[in-house]
Design an enzyme around this catalytic site. Structure first.
Site, PDB file in Angstrom:
ATOM      1  N   HIS A 114     109.340 -35.611 -68.820  1.00  0.00           N
ATOM      2  CA  HIS A 114     109.619 -35.781 -67.374  1.00  0.00           C
ATOM      3  C   HIS A 114     111.082 -36.250 -67.141  1.00  0.00           C
ATOM      4  O   HIS A 114     111.733 -36.455 -67.962  1.00  0.00           O
ATOM      5  CB  HIS A 114     108.848 -37.180 -66.773  1.00  0.00           C
ATOM      6  CG  HIS A 114     109.465 -37.891 -65.413  1.00  0.00           C
ATOM      7  ND1 HIS A 114     108.861 -37.293 -64.189  1.00  0.00           N
ATOM      8  CD2 HIS A 114     110.448 -38.593 -65.192  1.00  0.00           C
ATOM      9  CE1 HIS A 114     109.715 -37.809 -63.442  1.00  0.00           C
ATOM     10  NE2 HIS A 114     110.567 -38.590 -63.754  1.00  0.00           N
TER      11      HIS A 114
ATOM     12  N   LYS B 262     107.178 -37.504 -73.049  1.00  0.00           N
ATOM     13  CA  LYS B 262     105.721 -37.653 -73.027  1.00  0.00           C
ATOM     14  C   LYS B 262     105.071 -37.949 -74.262  1.00  0.00           C
ATOM     15  O   LYS B 262     105.414 -37.559 -75.307  1.00  0.00           O
ATOM     16  CB  LYS B 262     104.853 -36.949 -72.038  1.00  0.00           C
ATOM     17  CG  LYS B 262     105.693 -36.905 -70.456  1.00  0.00           C
ATOM     18  CD  LYS B 262     104.933 -35.705 -69.632  1.00  0.00           C
ATOM     19  CE  LYS B 262     105.526 -35.716 -68.223  1.00  0.00           C
ATOM     20  NZ  LYS B 262     104.997 -34.615 -67.389  1.00  0.00           N
TER      21      LYS B 262
ATOM     22  N   TYR C  58     104.299 -42.661 -61.019  1.00  0.00           N
ATOM     23  CA  TYR C  58     103.958 -41.459 -60.289  1.00  0.00           C
ATOM     24  C   TYR C  58     103.420 -41.804 -58.989  1.00  0.00           C
ATOM     25  O   TYR C  58     102.441 -41.230 -58.374  1.00  0.00           O
ATOM     26  CB  TYR C  58     102.837 -40.523 -61.098  1.00  0.00           C
ATOM     27  CG  TYR C  58     103.353 -39.814 -62.235  1.00  0.00           C
ATOM     28  CD1 TYR C  58     104.517 -38.849 -62.090  1.00  0.00           C
ATOM     29  CD2 TYR C  58     103.041 -39.979 -63.634  1.00  0.00           C
ATOM     30  CE1 TYR C  58     105.050 -38.195 -62.922  1.00  0.00           C
ATOM     31  CE2 TYR C  58     103.507 -39.083 -64.512  1.00  0.00           C
ATOM     32  CZ  TYR C  58     104.551 -38.274 -64.490  1.00  0.00           C
ATOM     33  OH  TYR C  58     105.067 -37.447 -65.632  1.00  0.00           O
TER      34      TYR C  58
ATOM     35  N   GLU D 133     113.294 -44.721 -60.376  1.00  0.00           N
ATOM     36  CA  GLU D 133     112.458 -44.427 -61.432  1.00  0.00           C
ATOM     37  C   GLU D 133     113.434 -45.575 -62.670  1.00  0.00           C
ATOM     38  O   GLU D 133     112.810 -46.145 -63.372  1.00  0.00           O
ATOM     39  CB  GLU D 133     112.322 -43.223 -62.146  1.00  0.00           C
ATOM     40  CG  GLU D 133     111.344 -42.318 -61.291  1.00  0.00           C
ATOM     41  CD  GLU D 133     111.720 -40.576 -61.483  1.00  0.00           C
ATOM     42  OE1 GLU D 133     110.852 -40.209 -60.687  1.00  0.00           O
ATOM     43  OE2 GLU D 133     112.396 -40.218 -62.318  1.00  0.00           O
TER      44      GLU D 133
ATOM     45  N   ASN E  50     103.249 -30.841 -70.550  1.00  0.00           N
ATOM     46  CA  ASN E  50     104.768 -30.101 -70.503  1.00  0.00           C
ATOM     47  C   ASN E  50     105.928 -31.071 -71.049  1.00  0.00           C
ATOM     48  O   ASN E  50     106.779 -30.907 -70.764  1.00  0.00           O
ATOM     49  CB  ASN E  50     105.105 -29.789 -69.146  1.00  0.00           C
ATOM     50  CG  ASN E  50     105.055 -31.029 -67.934  1.00  0.00           C
ATOM     51  OD1 ASN E  50     105.101 -32.103 -68.272  1.00  0.00           O
ATOM     52  ND2 ASN E  50     105.237 -30.633 -66.894  1.00  0.00           N
TER      53      ASN E  50
HETATM   54  P1  ADP Z   1     107.792 -32.324 -62.609  1.00  0.00           P
HETATM   55  O1  ADP Z   1     107.159 -33.188 -63.807  1.00  0.00           O
HETATM   56  O2  ADP Z   1     108.174 -31.055 -63.118  1.00  0.00           O
HETATM   57  O3  ADP Z   1     108.765 -33.215 -61.670  1.00  0.00           O
HETATM   58  P2  ADP Z   1     105.667 -33.094 -60.718  1.00  0.00           P
HETATM   59  O4  ADP Z   1     106.282 -34.416 -60.329  1.00  0.00           O
HETATM   60  O5  ADP Z   1     105.170 -31.839 -59.524  1.00  0.00           O
HETATM   61  O6  ADP Z   1     106.335 -32.353 -61.590  1.00  0.00           O
HETATM   62  O7  ADP Z   1     104.293 -33.408 -61.633  1.00  0.00           O
HETATM   63  C1  ADP Z   1     104.069 -34.374 -62.357  1.00  0.00           C
HETATM   64  C2  ADP Z   1     103.403 -34.069 -63.719  1.00  0.00           C
HETATM   65  O8  ADP Z   1     102.094 -33.562 -63.165  1.00  0.00           O
HETATM   66  C3  ADP Z   1     103.918 -32.318 -64.130  1.00  0.00           C
HETATM   67  O9  ADP Z   1     104.934 -32.659 -64.955  1.00  0.00           O
HETATM   68  C4  ADP Z   1     102.551 -32.072 -64.737  1.00  0.00           C
HETATM   69  O10 ADP Z   1     102.612 -32.722 -66.178  1.00  0.00           O
HETATM   70  C5  ADP Z   1     101.435 -32.684 -63.976  1.00  0.00           C
HETATM   71  N1  ADP Z   1     100.931 -31.673 -62.902  1.00  0.00           N
HETATM   72  C6  ADP Z   1     101.641 -31.260 -61.723  1.00  0.00           C
HETATM   73  N2  ADP Z   1     101.010 -30.390 -61.337  1.00  0.00           N
HETATM   74  C7  ADP Z   1      99.700 -30.430 -61.825  1.00  0.00           C
HETATM   75  C8  ADP Z   1      98.436 -29.656 -61.691  1.00  0.00           C
HETATM   76  N3  ADP Z   1      98.190 -28.734 -60.588  1.00  0.00           N
HETATM   77  N4  ADP Z   1      97.534 -29.670 -62.545  1.00  0.00           N
HETATM   78  C9  ADP Z   1      97.396 -30.664 -63.524  1.00  0.00           C
HETATM   79  N5  ADP Z   1      98.704 -31.317 -63.942  1.00  0.00           N
HETATM   80  C10 ADP Z   1      99.923 -31.119 -63.071  1.00  0.00           C
END
Ligand code: ADP
Length: 163
Positions: free
Chosen positions: A130, A11, A51, A141, A127
């Site tokens: 992805h 990212k 997303y 995807e 984080n």
């Molecule tokens: P992952 O990326 O681990 O598969 P998700 O698909 O659930 O997780 O979420 C997509 C992305 O949205 C996460 O990687 C994170 O950057 C962001 N995210 C998820 N939950 C939250 C939240 N409660 N508040 C803010 N950002 C969030």
């Protein structure tokens, strides 16, 4: 033996922090093979396509912050291939919320923000990467980010030894 393909996105924070090499190395050194890679600066529509289920899972506020995050700079999209590639990359990345991610994982070693902190400050959880969550997600995807022609088939020399 299940050979899988999975999508990894580094990212915009990963690129802006100069962590591209570090992140790729951690995945590549397992023996997983890069079969496609490109740099894209996504627009909002593209980020929403990627997303597509986040609003349903986390709500509109998270989706809006997330699309803002993904469109804040270029993203490096990579397809890794190998045995159980999907779960292996998720393990190397660590859990979604960096404060819960153990040391040794990408999210645990290079970030620390919690979901509570992000939500209190109306910000996204940064984080770095992805990684596709399952087989169906990976298929969907990968077809969004790459054409078939951009995915390459070749042998790594270490395939003789990593088996
Ligand atoms: P992952 O990326 O681990 O598969 P998700 O698909 O659930 O997780 O979420 C997509 C992305 O949205 C996460 O990687 C994170 O950057 C962001 N995210 C998820 N939950 C939250 C939240 N409660 N508040 C803010 N950002 C969030």
């Amino acid at each position: 033996m299940v050979i899988e393909q999975t999508l990894v996105l580094i990212k915009p924070d990963g690129l802006k922090r100069g962590l591209v090499g570090e992140i790729i190395t951690r995945i590549e050194r397992t023996g997983l093979k890069i079969i496609a890679m490109k740099m894209i600066w996504p627009d909002k529509k593209f980020a929403e396509q990627h997303y597509f289920d986040v609003e349903e899972r986390h709500g509109k506020k998270v989706l809006d912050n997330l699309t803002g995050y993904l469109t804040a700079g270029p993203v490096l999209a990579i397809c890794f291939e190998g045995v159980d590639a999907i779960s292996l990359v998720r393990k190397i990345a660590g859990p979604t919320y960096p404060n819960e991610a153990p040391p040794g994982t990408i999210r645990g070693d290079f970030c620390h923000i919690s979901k509570i902190h992000a939500n209190e400050n109306n910000q996204v959880v940064g984080n770095l990467i992805h990684a596709s969550a399952g087989i169906e997600d990976a298929k969907k995807e990968l077809s969004l980010w790459f054409t078939k022609k951009e995915m390459h088939s070749y042998k790594r020399t270490d395939e003789e030894h990593v088996w």
